[in-house]
Design an enzyme around this catalytic site. Structure first.
Site, PDB file in Angstrom:
ATOM      1  N   ASP A   9       0.890  -1.280  -0.048  1.00 33.14           N
ATOM      2  CA  ASP A   9       0.025   0.031   0.001  1.00 33.14           C
ATOM      3  C   ASP A   9       0.907   1.382   0.077  1.00 33.14           C
ATOM      4  O   ASP A   9       0.685   1.911  -0.775  1.00 33.14           O
ATOM      5  CB  ASP A   9      -0.969  -0.113   1.253  1.00 33.14           C
ATOM      6  CG  ASP A   9      -1.768  -1.231   1.217  1.00 33.14           C
ATOM      7  OD1 ASP A   9      -1.490  -2.167   0.356  1.00 33.14           O
ATOM      8  OD2 ASP A   9      -2.584  -1.435   2.270  1.00 33.14           O
TER       9      ASP A   9
ATOM     10  N   GLU B 226       2.010  -9.238  11.982  1.00 30.90           N
ATOM     11  CA  GLU B 226       1.411  -9.111  10.699  1.00 30.90           C
ATOM     12  C   GLU B 226       2.816  -8.817   9.880  1.00 30.90           C
ATOM     13  O   GLU B 226       3.064  -9.268   8.917  1.00 30.90           O
ATOM     14  CB  GLU B 226       0.750  -7.800  10.691  1.00 30.90           C
ATOM     15  CG  GLU B 226       0.393  -7.536   9.189  1.00 30.90           C
ATOM     16  CD  GLU B 226      -0.583  -6.014   9.495  1.00 30.90           C
ATOM     17  OE1 GLU B 226      -0.957  -5.421  10.522  1.00 30.90           O
ATOM     18  OE2 GLU B 226      -1.092  -5.762   8.292  1.00 30.90           O
TER      19      GLU B 226
END
Ligand code: 2M8
Length: 428
Positions: free
Chosen positions: A171, A398
């Site tokens: 992103d 993550e």
């Protein structure tokens, strides 16, 4: 921690994140299905529950658009209030979904799911079951590969046009900072929800989100037609990793077709043409790395990131270049945990901010896979062992701070657990 304990923990996480329909990346942070997360998840599930792995691939295919696209998010109607943006931000997208009961985003992800379907199939020892799985998934996988090749094609190039940073999955990578510089603003006001469970300083900035939401509006205005979108949008790129994973997907699809007795879906001529265009657009002789291409500005995006290394997994970069880029990039990241997504010496580096430096398990999986395919067995083994050590120490974050090894973002993360299982099963 012994390997059996680590594997048991990883399996427990995948079970806990299983909604019964698909596996969410993280129940707290990402309560829907993400396309390329589920691909890695399927690879991990195949190490201990083959049926569940096959069902994960089926669930991605159920979000299919009529034109063949597999969207990056398939929404869970029970959790629409828990994640932003929801399907209401992609209003025209919903008419494209083949199954009218399914809600999706309007953009896609790198076609890892094709490779996952191939790898999951190969793990099934019973020929009939393997072929039945490939037989039922083949049309959806073929449709996706062809969607990227035909509907995401710009005049004069076989490479894939990527229209949103979320499509790349990286992103807020510095690769896409030109979007931030364009200072787009969405028309509709919005409230972010992504920093409720993790520090805002670990997430993309508000300026990044303005750009993301503005592009979503431009895409929806264009009814997801790339030509119409391009005429008004400043963001359109050839992402080095998307292109590499398309090539890998096309080859894996050919292998599935061969097993099924189908004609090759992508000819050798097409593959060779694609590989030549890849080399021409993505190789940066000055950096000595593979990078991205800005289709709007017509120039290379000369930023050193690990995307060019992960692209080794595509199998279209020769062994000499593979060795040279690995050496070059690891020299830039000396002293840090491998693989930093941005080298620590780069002005854009941020040890915790998402795709601006941290280590991500699926990226390491891709890099190691590419190194092994290029004949760099020792380097691949070292990276796989280092990735497992990181998870052993820090848990299933993550992603990880490359300077300290600390876990960042959401915890109990599916793709970290899945990659761990696959690396353990491969005897890393
Ligand atoms: C992240 O992206 C989503 C948007 O798609 C988000 O930040 O809300 C990225 O890390 C992406 O690569 C990943 O697929 C997704 C789910 O894990 O989260």
């Amino acid at each position: 921690m012994p390997d059996e304990r680590l594997a048991a923990d990883a399996r427990r996480i995948l079970r806990a994140n299983d909604t019964g329909y698909w596996t969410v990346p993280s129940a707290a942070q990402y309560p829907h299905q993400w396309n390329w997360d589920s691909a890695f998840v399927a690879i991990g599930l195949a190490t201990f529950d083959w049926d569940r792995a096959a069902a994960e691939v089926d669930a991605v295919l159920r979000g299919r658009w009529r034109e063949g696209m597999l969207p990056h998010v398939r929404y869970d109607p029970r959790h629409l209030a828990d994640y932003f943006p929801g399907p209401d931000r992609w209003p025209r997208a919903q008419a494209h979904v083949a199954d009218s009961a399914v809600r999706t985003s309007g953009i896609t992800n790198p076609p890892m799911v094709v490779t996952a379907a191939f790898l999951v199939g190969r793990r099934q020892p019973k020929r009939e079951r393997r072929l039945a799985f490939w037989r039922r998934t083949y049309p959806g996988l073929l449709g996706f590969v062809e969607y990227l090749a035909r509907r995401r094609r710009l005049r004069g190039s076989p490479l894939v046009a990527v229209v949103h940073p979320w499509e790349s999955g990286w992103d807020n990578s510095p690769r896409w900072d030109h979007l931030r510089a364009a200072r787009l603003r969405p028309r509709r006001p919005y409230t972010r929800q992504d920093a409720r469970g993790v520090p805002a300083s670990d997430r993309p900035s508000d300026a990044d989100y303005d750009g993301y939401l503005a592009l979503v509006e431009l895409l929806d205005d264009a009814d997801y037609h790339v030509g119409r979108y391009r005429a008004v949008a400043p963001f359109c790129v050839h992402d080095v990793l998307m292109d590499a994973l398309w090539y890998r997907a096309a080859r894996d699809l050919c292998a599935i077709a061969e097993a099924l007795g189908e004609p090759p879906p992508v000819s050798k001529r097409r593959l060779d043409r694609f590989a030549a265009a890849f080399e021409e657009r993505h190789w940066d002789p000055d950096l000595g790395l593979y990078v991205d291409w800005d289709c709007a500005a017509g120039r290379r995006i000369a930023r050193p990131t690990a995307a060019g290394l992960a692209a080794l997994a595509g199998g279209l970069i020769g062994p000499d270049r593979a060795a040279a880029t690995w050496e070059r990039y690891t020299a830039l990241c000396a002293g840090a945990h491998a693989v930093c997504t941005v080298p620590p010496g780069d002005p854009a580096f941020d040890a915790r901010r998402y795709w601006r430096g941290p280590v991500w398990a699926p990226v390491n999986w891709l890099v190691a896979d590419g190194l092994a395919a290029a004949g760099l067995a020792m380097e691949a083994a070292g990276l796989r062992a280092g990735t497992l050590d990181l998870v052993r120490e820090a848990g299933f974050g993550e992603y990880f701070d490359p300077l300290t090894g600390a876990p960042c973002g959401a915890g109990e993360f599916s793709w970290t657990a899945a990659v761990t299982l696959d690396l353990l099963a491969a005897g890393a």
